[in-house]
Scaffold this motif. Sequence first.
Motif, PDB file in Angstrom:
ATOM      1  N   ASN A 473       0.829  -1.209   0.000  1.00  0.00           N
ATOM      2  CA  ASN A 473       0.000   0.000   0.000  1.00  0.00           C
ATOM      3  C   ASN A 473       0.862   1.257   0.000  1.00  0.00           C
ATOM      4  N   LEU A 474       1.902   1.266   0.867  1.00  0.00           N
ATOM      5  CA  LEU A 474       2.776   2.444   0.956  1.00  0.00           C
ATOM      6  C   LEU A 474       3.553   2.634  -0.355  1.00  0.00           C
ATOM      7  N   LEU A 475       4.068   1.503  -0.874  1.00  0.00           N
ATOM      8  CA  LEU A 475       4.850   1.554  -2.110  1.00  0.00           C
ATOM      9  C   LEU A 475       3.972   1.992  -3.283  1.00  0.00           C
ATOM     10  N   HIS A 476       2.761   1.453  -3.296  1.00  0.00           N
ATOM     11  CA  HIS A 476       1.801   1.798  -4.345  1.00  0.00           C
ATOM     12  C   HIS A 476       1.541   3.307  -4.366  1.00  0.00           C
ATOM     13  N   ASN A 477       1.310   3.895  -3.155  1.00  0.00           N
ATOM     14  CA  ASN A 477       1.091   5.345  -3.070  1.00  0.00           C
ATOM     15  C   ASN A 477       2.327   6.109  -3.521  1.00  0.00           C
ATOM     16  N   ALA A 478       3.492   5.643  -3.039  1.00  0.00           N
ATOM     17  CA  ALA A 478       4.742   6.349  -3.364  1.00  0.00           C
ATOM     18  C   ALA A 478       4.935   6.396  -4.882  1.00  0.00           C
ATOM     19  N   ILE A 479       4.702   5.237  -5.556  1.00  0.00           N
ATOM     20  CA  ILE A 479       4.850   5.192  -7.017  1.00  0.00           C
ATOM     21  C   ILE A 479       3.783   6.080  -7.663  1.00  0.00           C
ATOM     22  N   ALA A 480       2.529   5.966  -7.164  1.00  0.00           N
ATOM     23  CA  ALA A 480       1.421   6.689  -7.769  1.00  0.00           C
ATOM     24  C   ALA A 480       1.618   8.194  -7.698  1.00  0.00           C
ATOM     25  N   TYR A 481       2.156   8.694  -6.526  1.00  0.00           N
ATOM     26  CA  TYR A 481       2.260  10.146  -6.366  1.00  0.00           C
ATOM     27  C   TYR A 481       3.638  10.699  -6.748  1.00  0.00           C
ATOM     28  N   SER A 482       4.585   9.800  -7.138  1.00  0.00           N
ATOM     29  CA  SER A 482       5.929  10.284  -7.517  1.00  0.00           C
ATOM     30  C   SER A 482       5.974  10.607  -9.009  1.00  0.00           C
ATOM     31  N   PRO A 483       6.809  11.549  -9.381  1.00  0.00           N
ATOM     32  CA  PRO A 483       6.909  11.861 -10.808  1.00  0.00           C
ATOM     33  C   PRO A 483       7.691  10.778 -11.566  1.00  0.00           C
ATOM     34  N   GLN A 484       7.665  10.860 -12.873  1.00  0.00           N
ATOM     35  CA  GLN A 484       8.413   9.927 -13.736  1.00  0.00           C
ATOM     36  C   GLN A 484       9.892   9.960 -13.357  1.00  0.00           C
ATOM     37  N   ASP A 485      10.549   8.880 -13.565  1.00  0.00           N
ATOM     38  CA  ASP A 485      12.010   8.742 -13.414  1.00  0.00           C
ATOM     39  C   ASP A 485      12.545   9.113 -12.019  1.00  0.00           C
ATOM     40  N   SER A 486      11.722   9.032 -11.063  1.00  0.00           N
ATOM     41  CA  SER A 486      12.217   9.399  -9.710  1.00  0.00           C
ATOM     42  C   SER A 486      12.706   8.140  -8.968  1.00  0.00           C
ATOM     43  N   ARG A 487      13.046   8.322  -7.685  1.00  0.00           N
ATOM     44  CA  ARG A 487      13.636   7.234  -6.903  1.00  0.00           C
ATOM     45  C   ARG A 487      12.850   7.058  -5.588  1.00  0.00           C
ATOM     46  N   ILE A 488      12.645   5.792  -5.255  1.00  0.00           N
ATOM     47  CA  ILE A 488      11.952   5.480  -3.981  1.00  0.00           C
ATOM     48  C   ILE A 488      12.880   4.570  -3.184  1.00  0.00           C
ATOM     49  N   THR A 489      12.982   4.820  -1.852  1.00  0.00           N
ATOM     50  CA  THR A 489      13.846   3.951  -1.030  1.00  0.00           C
ATOM     51  C   THR A 489      13.013   3.211   0.003  1.00  0.00           C
ATOM     52  N   LEU A 490      13.226   1.891   0.026  1.00  0.00           N
ATOM     53  CA  LEU A 490      12.584   1.042   1.058  1.00  0.00           C
ATOM     54  C   LEU A 490      13.665   0.722   2.075  1.00  0.00           C
ATOM     55  N   ARG A 491      13.439   1.133   3.338  1.00  0.00           N
ATOM     56  CA  ARG A 491      14.493   0.882   4.351  1.00  0.00           C
ATOM     57  C   ARG A 491      13.957   0.045   5.487  1.00  0.00           C
ATOM     58  N   CYS A 492      14.878  -0.673   6.122  1.00  0.00           N
ATOM     59  CA  CYS A 492      14.502  -1.269   7.414  1.00  0.00           C
ATOM     60  C   CYS A 492      15.721  -1.203   8.320  1.00  0.00           C
TER      61      CYS A 492
END
Length: 580
Positions: A473-492
């Motif tokens: 759900n979080l990743l889906h939102n991040a992709i949906a609201y991020s612009p093209q060619d951007s970067r998302i980081t998943l951390r733990c």
Amino acid sequence: MLLAAWLATTTGRSFYIERLKEEVRERALLIQPTITTLSRGQDQPLQEFVRQTGRRAATRITVIDHDGVVLADSNEDHLLMDNHATRSEVVPALAGETGYSLRESKTLGESMLYAAIPIELRTSGHRGVLRLAIPTTPVEAMLISLQWRMFGIGLAVIGLAALFSLYCARRISRPLEEMKRGAEQLTRGRIDQLVKISSENMSLEMAGLAGSINQMAEQINRRIRIIIQQRNELEAVFSSMADSVVAIDADKNIIRMNQAATALFALPSEVVKGKAVQGVIRNAYLLEMIDCTLIHNTQQAQKITLYNGTDPIILQTHTVPLRDEDNKSMGVLLVMNDLTKLNRLEHIRQDFVANVSHELKTPITAIKGYVETLLDGALDDQDNARRFLEIVVRQANRLDAIVDDLLTLSRIEDQSNTKEITLTKGEVGPVLESALQTCALQADEKNITVQIECDKEILAAINQPLLEQAVINLLHNAIAYSPQDSRITLRCAGSKTMRGEELVHLSVADNGPGIAKEHLPRLFERFYRCDKARSRDQGGTGLGLAIVKHIAQAHDGTVEVESIPGKGSTFSITLPATIK
Ligand code: ADP
């Protein structure tokens, strides 16, 4: 004893004197004829007889003529003796009677008993007097010594009686004192140090009384213990009641206030006791209700809003008259039930129903509209018919997505409530990878790079499918609201609290548009969207973050968001590392 001694001696003395009188008179009568005979002759023989007889009988003998002249005396020279006519014993004898006298002899100087009888004196032919006297001093001395002895015995008896009385009094007063001490302990309420009165060394009556007092003390003790226990129970009930309770007396002073009430008015409980209610409760409606109950002796109920802090508190209040055992009014009991939370929940429920209805209504209206248009003839227009049907399918999918999300939410809620969600200690890394795989296609479409920064060894208490759903759900939102060619980081990453609790933090950080500050507090509410149109375009249901929040709570964890508008957002889930 002294009175008896006095009576005995005086009676004995008078008895003895009477006996003595008799005896002296008899002696006089015995020698009377001899005296009469001798008085006819010379003086000398009479004198000699009187002296000898007197000496032998240890009696003084005096012969007196009718004119009082002493004719002979056994102890003195009669010629030297004065006239005896006036002597008290002689006077009746001269008159023919027997005379007595008890007095001190002037001649001999000692106490004597005199007895005088009339006799015939031949010398003068006249009546004379024969007087005999014997000393009473030995008897008097004996009587006085007897009196002293009896007085001494009396004193000794008094002394002994006093000692005996003292002993008896002690025997009575000691247990009485013990009982007094016991009673004092009772009145001081020191029931643990109750004096047990021993019934040994006591009279039967005292032992009985001591037994009764012991019994009474034990009974009082038992009752006091019961009262204390009941009071403690009541106290515990009173203070642990969730409702706020205030007891007020007839003079409108506070008798008691339970913890909930003092917390409600933000007051320390010891300070309010005995204070006037107006000084503590400053709400006009509440004071009016208290007055009304005190005056009319009836119950009152009202919904009241208190403004003690920043947020208003909604209270359901009741005032009940307090009555004593004679049913007389002795004050008021004010009970306040905090409805704020309930009210908020009710609002949430109402909002939710309205939101669900609205969310469902939008696709249904669209579907209905397009289907009707098709039925009204658009079905024949091939191009439009296809376009309309595609819209109908999209709206139907949307409906399906909303219902799916609603079902997911209610299932998680249900399972959380019934504790059906099982947590196992597992690695977090694979969960992130699996979630990424699910969203990979969506990310590729926008050419977004998703990077995982996670130590594979990090373990947490997780329910794998649920946690994966949350990350998706979080990743889906991040992709949906991020612009093209951007970067998302998943951390733990892991951490430790001050109390030594181990935690695991999962975060999804994007470089998207970010979220304005005013939206952040409500972001995890159902159907809350920052931009409704944009969310719908993205195919969002408005339930994604609500589901994340519920999943985090089912893991005993929390979810947070940090966002800077224009720079990006970071959503973090914090979970305990170990199963509780
Ligand atoms: P939706 O299905 O509309 O995405 P969510 O509950 O998942 O519903 O999200 C609620 C709202 O939070 C969204 O409508 C969006 O406005 C905002 N939001 C969620 N995630 C992000 C993000 N990564 N960047 C910006 N806004 C976000």
